[in-house]
Scaffold this motif. Structure first.
Motif, mmCIF file in Angstrom:
data_model
loop_
_atom_site.group_PDB
_atom_site.id
_atom_site.type_symbol
_atom_site.label_atom_id
_atom_site.label_comp_id
_atom_site.label_asym_id
_atom_site.label_seq_id
_atom_site.Cartn_x
_atom_site.Cartn_y
_atom_site.Cartn_z
ATOM 1 N N ASN A 121 0.747 -1.175 0.010
ATOM 2 C CA ASN A 121 -0.048 0.053 0.092
ATOM 3 C C ASN A 121 0.972 1.203 -0.005
ATOM 4 O OD1 ASN A 121 -1.708 2.159 0.710
ATOM 5 N ND2 ASN A 121 -2.826 1.020 2.324
ATOM 6 N N ALA A 122 0.821 2.044 -1.014
ATOM 7 C CA ALA A 122 1.464 3.339 -1.199
ATOM 8 C C ALA A 122 1.648 4.272 0.040
ATOM 9 C CB ALA A 122 1.294 3.830 -2.461
ATOM 10 N N PHE A 123 0.694 4.227 0.718
ATOM 11 C CA PHE A 123 0.299 5.023 1.998
ATOM 12 C C PHE A 123 1.403 4.611 2.808
ATOM 13 C CE2 PHE A 123 -1.082 5.448 6.262
ATOM 14 C CZ PHE A 123 -1.153 6.981 6.316
ATOM 15 N N PHE A 124 1.549 3.394 3.221
ATOM 16 C CA PHE A 124 2.420 3.078 4.336
ATOM 17 C C PHE A 124 3.931 3.410 3.842
ATOM 18 C CE2 PHE A 124 -1.346 1.152 5.677
ATOM 19 C CZ PHE A 124 -1.276 1.182 6.959
ATOM 20 N N ALA A 125 4.130 2.995 2.436
ATOM 21 C CA ALA A 125 5.587 3.117 2.011
ATOM 22 C C ALA A 125 5.927 4.614 2.461
ATOM 23 C CB ALA A 125 5.653 2.839 0.465
ATOM 24 N N ASP A 126 5.037 5.448 2.050
ATOM 25 C CA ASP A 126 5.297 6.758 2.052
ATOM 26 C C ASP A 126 5.541 7.365 3.922
ATOM 27 O OD1 ASP A 126 5.664 9.782 1.588
ATOM 28 O OD2 ASP A 126 3.371 10.114 1.733
ATOM 29 N N ALA A 127 4.540 6.653 4.420
ATOM 30 C CA ALA A 127 4.828 6.988 5.960
ATOM 31 C C ALA A 127 5.956 6.422 6.615
ATOM 32 C CB ALA A 127 3.525 6.012 6.631
ATOM 33 N N VAL A 128 6.417 5.170 5.950
ATOM 34 C CA VAL A 128 7.587 4.638 6.778
ATOM 35 C C VAL A 128 8.813 5.416 6.414
ATOM 36 C CG1 VAL A 128 9.204 2.898 6.451
ATOM 37 C CG2 VAL A 128 6.738 2.165 6.726
ATOM 38 N N GLU A 129 8.875 6.062 5.085
ATOM 39 C CA GLU A 129 10.126 6.866 4.476
ATOM 40 C C GLU A 129 10.131 8.075 5.439
ATOM 41 O OE1 GLU A 129 11.682 9.076 0.808
ATOM 42 O OE2 GLU A 129 9.660 8.117 0.551
ATOM 43 N N LYS A 130 8.945 8.723 5.776
ATOM 44 C CA LYS A 130 8.623 9.915 6.557
ATOM 45 C C LYS A 130 9.240 9.647 8.089
ATOM 46 C CE LYS A 130 5.940 12.704 3.733
ATOM 47 N NZ LYS A 130 6.060 12.103 2.489
ATOM 48 N N LEU A 131 8.757 8.574 8.475
ATOM 49 C CA LEU A 131 9.199 8.144 10.048
ATOM 50 C C LEU A 131 10.477 8.135 10.193
ATOM 51 C CD1 LEU A 131 6.178 5.592 10.915
ATOM 52 C CD2 LEU A 131 6.968 7.626 12.218
ATOM 53 N N SER A 132 11.038 7.497 9.080
ATOM 54 C CA SER A 132 12.745 7.515 9.283
ATOM 55 C C SER A 132 13.302 8.454 9.211
ATOM 56 C CB SER A 132 13.122 6.430 8.293
ATOM 57 O OG SER A 132 14.371 5.908 8.044
ATOM 58 N N HIS A 133 13.073 9.535 8.021
ATOM 59 C CA HIS A 133 13.484 10.846 8.071
ATOM 60 C C HIS A 133 13.384 11.534 9.558
ATOM 61 C CE1 HIS A 133 13.590 10.492 3.558
ATOM 62 N NE2 HIS A 133 14.472 9.825 3.883
ATOM 63 N N SER B 147 -2.966 8.745 -1.422
ATOM 64 C CA SER B 147 -1.788 8.320 -1.708
ATOM 65 C C SER B 147 -1.271 8.460 -3.083
ATOM 66 C CB SER B 147 -1.828 6.575 -1.650
ATOM 67 O OG SER B 147 -2.482 6.135 -2.710
ATOM 68 N N ALA B 148 0.066 8.463 -3.472
ATOM 69 C CA ALA B 148 0.595 8.970 -4.772
ATOM 70 C C ALA B 148 0.010 8.512 -5.908
ATOM 71 C CB ALA B 148 2.110 8.852 -4.859
ATOM 72 N N PRO B 149 -0.522 7.375 -6.200
ATOM 73 C CA PRO B 149 -1.282 6.868 -7.192
ATOM 74 C C PRO B 149 -2.505 7.511 -7.418
ATOM 75 C CG PRO B 149 -0.233 4.907 -6.203
ATOM 76 C CD PRO B 149 -0.087 6.274 -5.270
ATOM 77 N N ALA B 150 -3.085 7.882 -6.282
ATOM 78 C CA ALA B 150 -4.622 8.491 -6.288
ATOM 79 C C ALA B 150 -4.428 9.727 -7.363
ATOM 80 C CB ALA B 150 -5.074 8.868 -4.881
ATOM 81 N N GLY B 151 -3.361 10.553 -7.354
ATOM 82 C CA GLY B 151 -3.003 11.586 -8.265
ATOM 83 C C GLY B 151 -2.636 11.183 -9.604
ATOM 84 N N TRP B 152 -2.283 10.334 -10.009
ATOM 85 C CA TRP B 152 -1.843 9.765 -11.543
ATOM 86 C C TRP B 152 -3.047 9.916 -12.266
ATOM 87 C CZ3 TRP B 152 0.771 4.341 -10.214
ATOM 88 C CH2 TRP B 152 1.803 4.736 -9.378
ATOM 89 N N ALA B 153 -2.790 10.541 -13.453
ATOM 90 C CA ALA B 153 -3.844 10.775 -14.532
ATOM 91 C C ALA B 153 -4.680 9.528 -14.933
ATOM 92 C CB ALA B 153 -3.031 11.444 -15.880
ATOM 93 N N ALA B 154 -3.948 8.360 -14.891
ATOM 94 C CA ALA B 154 -4.705 6.969 -15.088
ATOM 95 C C ALA B 154 -5.951 6.831 -14.128
ATOM 96 C CB ALA B 154 -3.570 5.732 -15.271
ATOM 97 N N TYR B 155 -5.766 7.456 -12.957
ATOM 98 C CA TYR B 155 -6.967 7.135 -11.883
ATOM 99 C C TYR B 155 -7.530 8.412 -11.699
ATOM 100 C CZ TYR B 155 -4.721 2.488 -11.367
ATOM 101 O OH TYR B 155 -4.395 1.387 -11.838
ATOM 102 N N ASP B 156 -6.995 9.779 -11.196
ATOM 103 C CA ASP B 156 -7.534 10.658 -10.773
ATOM 104 C C ASP B 156 -8.680 10.817 -9.906
ATOM 105 O OD1 ASP B 156 -7.572 13.673 -11.366
ATOM 106 O OD2 ASP B 156 -9.123 13.439 -12.689
ATOM 107 N N LEU B 157 -8.008 9.994 -8.687
ATOM 108 C CA LEU B 157 -9.120 9.494 -7.627
ATOM 109 C C LEU B 157 -9.343 10.530 -6.709
ATOM 110 C CD1 LEU B 157 -10.585 7.032 -6.440
ATOM 111 C CD2 LEU B 157 -8.470 6.805 -5.233
#
Length: 340
Positions: free
Chosen positions: A75-87, A278-288
């Motif tokens: 899930n892209a949300f958690f990948a982003d959250a883990v990166e930000k937690l680490s930083h 999450s990042a894919p939500a903003g992709w043009a293919a989904y535009d969620l």
């Protein structure tokens, strides 16, 4: 044959300072003169010295390691959250030790036991359900715990989540304002507080307008389960004209099913709304269209809370909810003049 390991005493001799001075130079927050620091670091560089963090932790009683247990990273949300937690933790002199684990009790029990063996200073549990027994073990070991994107009722643990009930309510009001009559929900796993809270907020907002859910299924936070749930809904004689999906990870799978398997148009035939941004939500293919979880603010709150618990073990647990906006894109009909 490997040479003898360089020690802080070797650096002290080379720099012409005491061994304690070398220790202060390599300890965050310690006070040393600029001249002394320059001499010590130059000697350390020449000798190839690196401080032994594990040895220091035995002296200080602090490993400066935070354990992170996360259920999944696809899930892209958690990948982003883990990166930000680490930083965020690195900026405060801490590092993450990450374990991925399912929600099975035996696996989670084993992983938390291993984290304790590593003498971590605290534990952040992201979207995993800690049992009462695990909570008791952590408390007995004096291990501070913060739940991230999940709450466990009656656990006595600090929790940092988005305002899930409020978010679900926003989606319901948005879809009703758009003129949708058959509003369905593919929920997040109902064994989780996030899945239950988003459903509860969504259902309550519908009920407030005298409406009921047209269809409901548990998507288990899995793409395959969410897609099959949506397929069953659309096979009805009265299929939904709008589907709120419990997170973006599942919502993208539902959109793929509707458009590519069933040949439907989103949003002309069916509006779809997710949760996370999450990042894919903003992709043009989904535009969620989706409810944003403000990841940076959630991470900062979680880091502040775990460090506060480390410094003040008697601190009362905190329940922190952070609200995010409904982000309007092209996957759902937008009511004319819509404002939340």
């Amino acid at each position: 044959m490997m040479g003898k390991r360089v020690t802080s005493l070797d650096v002290a001799r080379a720099a012409g300072v005491s061994q304690s001075a070398v220790s202060r130079v390599f300890s965050k927050g310690s006070s040393v003169s600029a001249g002394m620091e320059a001499r010590v670091r130059a000697a350390a560089e020449t000798l190839g010295y690196r401080p032994n963090v594990l040895a220091r932790s035995l002296i200080t009683g602090r490993s400066r390691i935070i354990g992170l247990v996360v259920a999944y990273l696809d899930n892209a949300f958690f990948a982003d959250a883990v990166e930000k937690l680490s930083h965020a933790l690195q900026a405060r002199g801490y590092h993450l030790l990450i374990f991925t684990v399912g929600n099975s009790g035996a696996e989670l029990d084993r992983v938390v036991g291993e984290l304790m063996d590593y003498q971590v200073d605290g534990l952040i549990a992201a979207s995993v359900n800690l049992s009462g027994e695990l909570v008791r073990r952590c408390a007995a070991a004096g291990l501070p715990v913060v739940l991230f994107n999940r709450g466990v009722a009656g656990s006595g643990l600090s929790a940092v989540t988005s305002a899930n009930r409020a978010g679900g309510g926003k989606v319901a009001r948005f879809l009703m304002a758009g003129g949708h009559r058959r509003i369905a929900h593919v929920s997040g796993w109902q064994g989780s507080s996030t899945g239950r809270d988003r459903l509860e907020g969504f259902r309550d907002a519908l009920a407030g307008e005298g409406r009921a859910l047209h269809a409901l299924a548990d998507g288990l936070y899995r793409r395959d389960a969410a897609a099959e749930a949506a397929r069953a809904m659309m096979a009805r004689s009265d299929p939904p004209d709008a589907i709120f999906v419990g997170n973006d990870h599942m919502a993208l799978a539902v959109m793929d099913l509707l458009r590519h398997d069933l040949g439907l148009s989103v949003p002309e035939d069916v509006s779809v709304v997710g949760y996370d941004d999450s990042a894919p939500a903003g992709w043009a293919a989904y535009d969620l269209t989706t409810v944003r979880q403000p990841v940076r603010r959630l991470v900062e709150a979680a880091v502040a809370e775990i460090l506060a618990l480390i410094e003040t073990p008697q601190r009362q647990p905190q329940r922190i909810e952070i609200e995010g906006p409904l982000v309007l894109r092209g996957s759902a009909r937008i009511p004319e003049g819509w404002t939340e």
